[in-house]
Scaffold this motif. Structure first.
Motif, PDB file in Angstrom:
ATOM      1  N   UNK A  32      -4.082  -2.877  -3.588  1.00 42.40           N
ATOM      2  CA  UNK A  32      -4.947  -3.995  -3.280  1.00 42.40           C
ATOM      3  C   UNK A  32      -6.398  -3.675  -3.027  1.00 42.40           C
ATOM      4  N   UNK A  33      -6.969  -2.740  -3.729  1.00 42.89           N
ATOM      5  CA  UNK A  33      -8.382  -2.411  -3.520  1.00 42.89           C
ATOM      6  C   UNK A  33      -8.905  -1.773  -4.789  1.00 42.89           C
ATOM      7  N   UNK A  40      -3.631   2.055  -7.021  1.00 47.11           N
ATOM      8  CA  UNK A  40      -2.907   2.941  -7.919  1.00 47.11           C
ATOM      9  C   UNK A  40      -3.203   4.405  -7.721  1.00 47.11           C
ATOM     10  N   UNK A  41      -4.253   4.716  -6.977  1.00 43.08           N
ATOM     11  CA  UNK A  41      -4.559   6.121  -6.700  1.00 43.08           C
ATOM     12  C   UNK A  41      -3.724   6.608  -5.512  1.00 43.08           C
ATOM     13  N   UNK A  42      -3.419   7.902  -5.463  1.00 42.79           N
ATOM     14  CA  UNK A  42      -2.591   8.411  -4.377  1.00 42.79           C
ATOM     15  C   UNK A  42      -3.318   8.402  -3.046  1.00 42.79           C
ATOM     16  N   UNK A  43      -2.611   8.015  -2.005  1.00 39.28           N
ATOM     17  CA  UNK A  43      -3.150   8.164  -0.659  1.00 39.28           C
ATOM     18  C   UNK A  43      -2.986   9.623  -0.269  1.00 39.28           C
ATOM     19  N   UNK A  44      -4.052  10.304   0.161  1.00 39.07           N
ATOM     20  CA  UNK A  44      -3.960  11.752   0.362  1.00 39.07           C
ATOM     21  C   UNK A  44      -3.421  12.194   1.721  1.00 39.07           C
ATOM     22  N   UNK A  75      -6.697  -2.217   7.005  1.00 41.46           N
ATOM     23  CA  UNK A  75      -7.811  -1.305   7.280  1.00 41.46           C
ATOM     24  C   UNK A  75      -9.103  -1.862   6.700  1.00 41.46           C
ATOM     25  N   UNK A  76     -10.211  -1.252   7.134  1.00 40.89           N
ATOM     26  CA  UNK A  76     -11.526  -1.669   6.660  1.00 40.89           C
ATOM     27  C   UNK A  76     -11.862  -1.087   5.292  1.00 40.89           C
ATOM     28  N   UNK A  77     -11.448   0.158   5.056  1.00 43.22           N
ATOM     29  CA  UNK A  77     -11.673   0.789   3.755  1.00 43.22           C
ATOM     30  C   UNK A  77     -10.502   1.729   3.471  1.00 43.22           C
ATOM     31  N   UNK A 118     -16.962  -9.048   2.565  1.00 43.97           N
ATOM     32  CA  UNK A 118     -15.657  -9.566   2.147  1.00 43.97           C
ATOM     33  C   UNK A 118     -14.532  -8.805   2.835  1.00 43.97           C
ATOM     34  N   UNK A 119     -14.633  -7.480   2.885  1.00 42.11           N
ATOM     35  CA  UNK A 119     -13.593  -6.695   3.544  1.00 42.11           C
ATOM     36  C   UNK A 119     -13.511  -7.018   5.034  1.00 42.11           C
TER      37      UNK A 119
END
Length: 310
Positions: free
Chosen positions: A125-126, A130-134, A217-219, A230-231
């Protein structure tokens, strides 16, 4: 006599001028030992590596306590510090954007990526969807994979110490399993309708998935810490709609925007998490195990409506 004094004075002045003109280079850090040197990209991994290494290896972190690892810029002294290093340990999954350049500059020093082989959770949702959370080390269950990777890498580096590394790795994994039970029991105290964890960075995805929490979260990652209107508005609406009692932020970024969320919603600011950096020895998170206990303690108090406004 006057001539001799004049010559002496000229010599002193010349020496001072040469010294001032010489670049102030920091000498490579001397280890004072013949142990292989292991460099980690940040302090959390240094603690983890030290648990496995024991006294057979010298472990140092490239970044210092309190540093933001995502957008870190290696300094010339960091590069000098790689001289004599035997291994570089990094997290991977896109966390250390600077690491590839740093490793390349370090020359032939081998590197182990602790997240290799781990099934990552993906950001949703950002713009990072689709990118991995590290931040896989934020769940004790996933951290066991890191330990296994360290045991293998250290055994290749120092074959004579392989039995010690395996023994220490298994002992530390037992501590992680005990921590897993502690965290599960603690988080079970959070009421079912209050299980939304609101942080500045989306660094708690693995913890949330493994312990039955929702996350907002904010980012998504600290490499992008500019909060768009918007966030901010979206998070304020979420906190209001879910009646979230407390919101949190991390130690390596400003909490100003999250405090604005608290003011706009009536939620508490529940405290400061440690994620990408340990604290010093007098702080609440001098080790990875202490970091987890500190964070979960704040979560339980905040989401259960306990603790003073901070």
């Amino acid at each position: 006599m006057v001539a001799r004094r004049l010559l002496f004075a000229i010599g002193v002045i010349t020496a001072l001028l040469v010294a001032c003109a010489t670049p102030n280079r920091r000498a490579p850090v001397a280890t004072g030992t013949s142990k292989p040197v292991v460099l980690t990209t940040f302090t959390v991994l240094a603690d983890l590596a030290q648990q496995v290494a024991g006294d057979r290896l010298e472990v140092r972190s490239i970044t210092k306590l309190g540093a933001e690892v995502h957008g870190y810029e290696p300094t010339p002294s960091d590069l000098e510090g790689t001289q004599g290093a035997s291994l570089i340990v990094q997290n991977g999954l896109g966390l250390e954007r600077w690491a590839d350049r740093f490793v390349s500059s370090a020359g032939s020093v081998p590197t182990v990526t602790l997240s290799d082989g781990l099934q990552p959770e993906l950001i949703a949702g950002d713009v990072y969807a689709g990118q991995p959370n590290p931040h896989a080390w934020m769940s004790p269950r996933r951290t066991e994979h890191y330990v296994d990777r360290l045991v293998k890498a250290f055994s290749q580096l120092d074959p004579a110490g392989s039995a010690s590394f395996r023994q220490r790795g298994e002992a530390y994994k037992q501590e992680l399993r005990q921590l897993d039970q502690e965290l599960r029991q603690a988080l079970d105290q959070v009421p079912p309708d209050q299980r939304l964890l609101v942080s500045c960075e989306g660094a708690f995805t693995y913890l949330a998935r493994d312990y039955g929490l929702d996350e907002a979260y904010l980012w998504p990652v600290n490499a992008e810490t500019q909060v768009t209107p918007r966030r901010l508005a979206r998070l304020i609406d979420t906190v209001k709609n879910r009646r979230v009692p407390a919101v949190f932020c991390e130690s390596t970024v400003s909490d100003e925007a999250q405090r604005e969320v608290a003011r706009a919603t009536g939620a508490r600011f529940g405290g400061t998490f440690f994620v990408d950096s340990l604290s010093d020895s007098s702080g609440p998170a001098p080790s990875l195990l202490a970091l987890q206990r500190h964070n979960v303690g704040l979560i339980v108090k905040g989401l259960s409506g306990q603790g003073p406004q901070q």
